[in-house]
Design a protein around this motif. Structure first.
Motif, PDB file in Angstrom:
ATOM      1  N   ILE A  61      -1.104   4.474   0.326  1.00 40.22           N
ATOM      2  CA  ILE A  61      -1.897   3.276   0.068  1.00 40.22           C
ATOM      3  C   ILE A  61      -3.267   3.464   0.726  1.00 40.22           C
ATOM      4  O   ILE A  61      -3.404   4.241   1.670  1.00 40.22           O
ATOM      5  N   GLU A  69       4.215  -4.873   1.789  1.00 42.44           N
ATOM      6  CA  GLU A  69       4.538  -5.217   0.411  1.00 42.44           C
ATOM      7  C   GLU A  69       4.908  -3.977  -0.398  1.00 42.44           C
ATOM      8  O   GLU A  69       5.828  -4.015  -1.225  1.00 42.44           O
ATOM      9  N   THR A  70       4.200  -2.873  -0.162  1.00 40.38           N
ATOM     10  CA  THR A  70       4.491  -1.637  -0.896  1.00 40.38           C
ATOM     11  C   THR A  70       5.805  -1.015  -0.447  1.00 40.38           C
ATOM     12  O   THR A  70       6.609  -0.578  -1.275  1.00 40.38           O
ATOM     13  N   GLN A  78      -5.568  -6.420   5.668  1.00 37.31           N
ATOM     14  CA  GLN A  78      -5.148  -6.174   4.296  1.00 37.31           C
ATOM     15  C   GLN A  78      -4.328  -4.904   4.183  1.00 37.31           C
ATOM     16  O   GLN A  78      -3.404  -4.805   3.369  1.00 37.31           O
ATOM     17  N   HIS A  82      -0.595  -4.866   2.809  1.00 30.98           N
ATOM     18  CA  HIS A  82      -0.280  -3.989   1.677  1.00 30.98           C
ATOM     19  C   HIS A  82       0.844  -3.029   2.027  1.00 30.98           C
ATOM     20  O   HIS A  82       1.694  -2.702   1.189  1.00 30.98           O
TER      21      HIS A  82
END
Length: 232
Positions: A203, A125-126, A118, A122
């Protein structure tokens, strides 16, 4: 995994294993019956086989790594890249080996085999939206800043984070950042990016994503693997 762009991952593994106290460099030591690096590469591959994996190793280790891959029947596709004299140089070599100037690249320590899927997802995507994504976790212990031989000052741990990898970036930006010379202030890829005047985006990382540097870390790594297998 939803496709956000062309995705690359540079796995940096140029350590000598000095602190580990072993003759074999830490990235080749076995946990769960396989070298650490194979676990690390697998974390990216199982998330998305389309991620292009680039493994940065000392050139003198290429044949040894090939032998390990044959021994363990390791077939995850990856490209070997010659390491440099420093981590900065190794990452730059990895970036230079990517002909593409568009897309996203995650830069990850080879001896962090427990990065969560994950977190990887993430980070891509970020970075696609923000330009960068740096995995961090909160501090658990109290901290003090040393101001002299006999003076220290309390600092609020809530205002600080421990930095992990992956550190993921838009490819064009991080290539531009690494095109300059190496500086002492560069402690990781995020500081190279930040030196350009660009803000880094943090993140949440995962606490198990430790960097294996000592014999105690290997014991913990085997514990984590046994725990993972026991939960399946």
């Amino acid at each position: 995994m939803e496709k956000v762009s062309n995705k690359y991952a540079i796995i940096v593994a140029g350590g000598s294993g000095t602190r580990m106290g072993t003759k074999i460099a830490k990235q080749y030591l076995a946990i769960g019956g396989k070298p650490v690096l194979m676990h690390t590469l697998n974390q990216f591959f199982v998330l998305d086989p389309a991620i292009r994996l680039l493994l940065v190793l000392p050139e003198a280790d290429f044949s040894y790594w090939d032998d390990l891959c044959q021994k363990h029947d390791f077939s995850i596709p990856h490209q070997l890249v010659k390491g440099g004299k420093s981590r900065f140089a190794s990452v730059r070599n990895g970036l230079d080996s990517i002909s593409d100037n568009t897309g996203l690249v995650a830069i990850h320590d080879g001896v962090r085999p427990f990065v969560g899927g994950q977190v990887i997802r993430h980070s891509y995507e970020t970075a696609a939206v923000k330009g960068s994504a740096i995995a961090v976790i909160p501090l658990k212990d109290s901290i003090r800043e040393i101001e002299g031989p006999d003076k220290s000052v309390f600092r609020d741990r809530g205002q600080f984070r421990l930095v992990q990898t992956p550190q993921t970036f838009q490819l064009a930006k991080i290539k531009e950042a690494f095109s300059g010379g190496e500086k002492e202030i560069f402690t990781d890829d995020a500081t190279v990016f930040e030196y350009m005047g660009w803000e880094v985006c943090l993140i949440p990382g995962n606490p198990e994503n430790i960097k294996l540097t000592s014999p105690e870390d290997l014991d913990f790594a085997n514990y984590l693997l046994n725990k993972r297998e026991g939960s399946i």
